[in-house]
Design an enzyme around this catalytic site. Sequence first.
Site, PDB file in Angstrom:
ATOM      1  N   ASP A 423       0.831  -1.203   0.000  1.00 42.00           N
ATOM      2  CA  ASP A 423       0.000   0.000   0.000  1.00 42.00           C
ATOM      3  C   ASP A 423       0.870   1.260   0.000  1.00 42.00           C
ATOM      4  O   ASP A 423       2.070   1.219   0.279  1.00 42.00           O
ATOM      5  CB  ASP A 423      -0.899  -0.026   1.234  1.00 42.00           C
ATOM      6  CG  ASP A 423      -2.174   0.781   1.061  1.00 42.00           C
ATOM      7  OD1 ASP A 423      -2.316   1.464   0.028  1.00 42.00           O
ATOM      8  OD2 ASP A 423      -3.036   0.703   1.955  1.00 42.00           O
ATOM      9  N   GLU A 426       2.795   6.987  -2.332  1.00 43.12           N
ATOM     10  CA  GLU A 426       2.543   8.242  -3.055  1.00 43.12           C
ATOM     11  C   GLU A 426       2.967   9.480  -2.252  1.00 43.12           C
ATOM     12  O   GLU A 426       3.261  10.521  -2.839  1.00 43.12           O
ATOM     13  CB  GLU A 426       1.041   8.379  -3.383  1.00 43.12           C
ATOM     14  CG  GLU A 426       0.419   7.174  -4.041  1.00 43.12           C
ATOM     15  CD  GLU A 426      -0.214   6.222  -3.027  1.00 43.12           C
ATOM     16  OE1 GLU A 426      -0.799   5.219  -3.465  1.00 43.12           O
ATOM     17  OE2 GLU A 426      -0.115   6.493  -1.803  1.00 43.12           O
ATOM     18  N   ASP A 489      -8.926   3.714  -2.957  1.00 49.87           N
ATOM     19  CA  ASP A 489     -10.042   3.919  -2.029  1.00 49.87           C
ATOM     20  C   ASP A 489     -11.276   4.449  -2.753  1.00 49.87           C
ATOM     21  O   ASP A 489     -11.464   5.663  -2.913  1.00 49.87           O
ATOM     22  CB  ASP A 489      -9.633   4.880  -0.916  1.00 49.87           C
ATOM     23  CG  ASP A 489      -8.512   4.313  -0.065  1.00 49.87           C
ATOM     24  OD1 ASP A 489      -8.257   3.102  -0.171  1.00 49.87           O
ATOM     25  OD2 ASP A 489      -7.897   5.081   0.694  1.00 49.87           O
TER      26      ASP A 489
END
Length: 756
Positions: A423, A426, A489
């Site tokens: 995950d 960024e 998400d």
Amino acid sequence: MKFTDGYWLKRKGLTVLHPSQLRDTQADEKSLTAYAATKPVRSRSDTLDTPLVTIRVEAPAPDVLRVTLGHFLGGVPKGPNFAITGEEHEVTVTGTSLTSGRLTARFRASEAASPQNPGNGGGEHWGLDFEAEGRRLTGTGWRGMGIVDTADGEHYVHEQLDLGVGEAVYGLGERFGPFVKNGQSVDIWNEDGGTSSELAYKNVPFYLTNRGYGVLVDHPGKVSFEVASEMVSRTQFSVAGQTLSYLVIYGPTPAEVLRRYTALTGRPALPPAWSFGLWLTTSFTTPYDEETVTSFVDGMAERDLPLSVFHFDTFWMREFHWCDFEWDPAIFPDPPGMLKRLHDRGLRTCLWINPYIAQRSAMFAEGLANGYLVRKADGDVWQWDRWQAGMALVDFTNPDARAWYAGKLAALVEMGVDAFKSDFGERIPTDVVWHDGSDPERMHNYYTQLYNQVVFDVLREHRGEGEAVLFARSATVGGQQFPVHWGGDNSATYESMAESLRGGLSLMSSGFGFWSHDIGGFEGRPDPAVFKRWIAFGLLSSHSRLHGNHSYRVPWLFDEESVEVLRSFTHLKYSLMPYLFEAARQAHEQGLPVMRPMIVGFPDDPGVTHLDRQYLLGGDLLVAPVFSEGGEVGYYVPAGRWTRFRTGEVVEGPGWVHETHGFGSVPLLARPGAVIPVGNRTDRPDYDYADGVTLRVFEPAEGSTVVRAGDSTFTVTRDGTAIRVERDGAELPWRVEIAGGPSASLAATDAVWVAD
């Protein structure tokens, strides 16, 4: 980034140099360099105080041309750089043109001014054209290239490539807005922005068009695109600095462009067959322990819901410790034993990770002491409190830091973990100093490539070739080599379901072969109708995962029909595994995505240009997810007699179809002439695909079709009323089902070979 105030004027405070007149060229066997004055040169005195723009054309591979343009060329080279693999081939340089394969770059010179033609020499005729097979694909002309200085001392370089009438632009990474990028301003800059905004987790400075070519801007940092926006008949891209490099890739079809692009930047690894099965997670903030996990696994088994992977999300670790890669002992007192118990039930396991180190973790002290954490210019470790208290960032440009991080993961793999959900990646700062001296602006997007490669390499080393798989969120150019990526998400709504598909199709147009999404939506608890509609979409994607934020995603918590729908589509996917795994091989070997935008499959059909609510699953199945509770759906069918895969009914194209589907149904059509190998198992995704396979033939035409199932190759030949089957070159009786219209009568003839 926009530089103009309408067509004629520049924005206030900008000074822009444009190539105006070709003054000279210099060639060698592999390249052609042009020197262009930025104003008309009518006499020797005009050469004084006149800047030159240098444009170099090279050919890294057949049908690929690289253009590098710049003003001041004395800057120190900065990293990181994309890994682009070239290929030795013949290059032809003739006069002011260079040819690679079928693709030619040709400089146009401005006509010299004269008393008879006083208006010439002003740059209107200057340009660089890209031509292939007798036609002009695109090019840059008057005021297309620009060297920009701002009043604040900043420097930019831009290029503008022409767009023809009806030309549509696709790609630029996983973007959740309109699938066709015309009219959009797009910044290539990785952000954690969800699926409902212009921000994107996976930014890729590559686009392709329906005119037969693609363009890769070879800059790992921020690239700003104006796609038919600032100049409505051009695609503009710009970067900070004094130079800009881009590659033009000829197709002529989108599929061929993707093949060549992935040959340059890397093809996806082939994921293991088990990864195509159903994944179930604990969800994010929901409470769980081994008893909870076991109850979910038991519940799935009792309801004949064959599960392939169980995923442990963030709280497998202790709160405030992410990531220290240590199980929370209060919740999981026996991790090795638990993992073995899950493996004994035929399940693989996956753990959530990220590249951030919380200050509370013992790993923070280790990283601080050994210089493994990213630092600021003053030597302090870069930290903030967003996401995790006092969190720092692993410096993957440091080989020792990579080995340190990899060692933590390797210990988990040795414990029995099969995969990682990598995950984040960024939130990368630019006010830092990297161990290897990388430029912070260029490293912001590129960081994810280093992060995911470290994780993938650990799995490949310890699990073996063909057994490594990630569930990754962030990416850049080359990230397709480390599958699988998921869409981030989203929310539990039909609108978010549709935006997720747009993001996936955009990513598939950017060289990525595998993609997934959170079935039911991540944010919020989905209405049972949304959940059931999303199940069909999710199980007809390359990878399928049930996941949520604050609520569980086991189907019996919604209603009993959800259980039935999940069972039906899971069984369907597992039966399609011989077909899907061959589509996966095509992604691995050719760079063609498993989920293909319609423009990839039907580049000559103008009806598919803007389609973003349907796709091809592999090359021969059309899928149109249903985005409404009542089941109303409209989708486009290309020319030919298509067949509903599950019922055998024929749908005639080209044209739009409007119909209503129950929760257990979704438009799933087989292409005319397709041969779909259907497996004999619905309980798991990994089995011998050739054993007992049924070859389903749809609207068979005269001639032969070759398909692969597992390690066997089948050739299905229609000769009049006869169907012959060869397996690995030997003619054999085999199970064949004929579907679709009048030709279905072939199934009743003695000419059909049927296996014992």
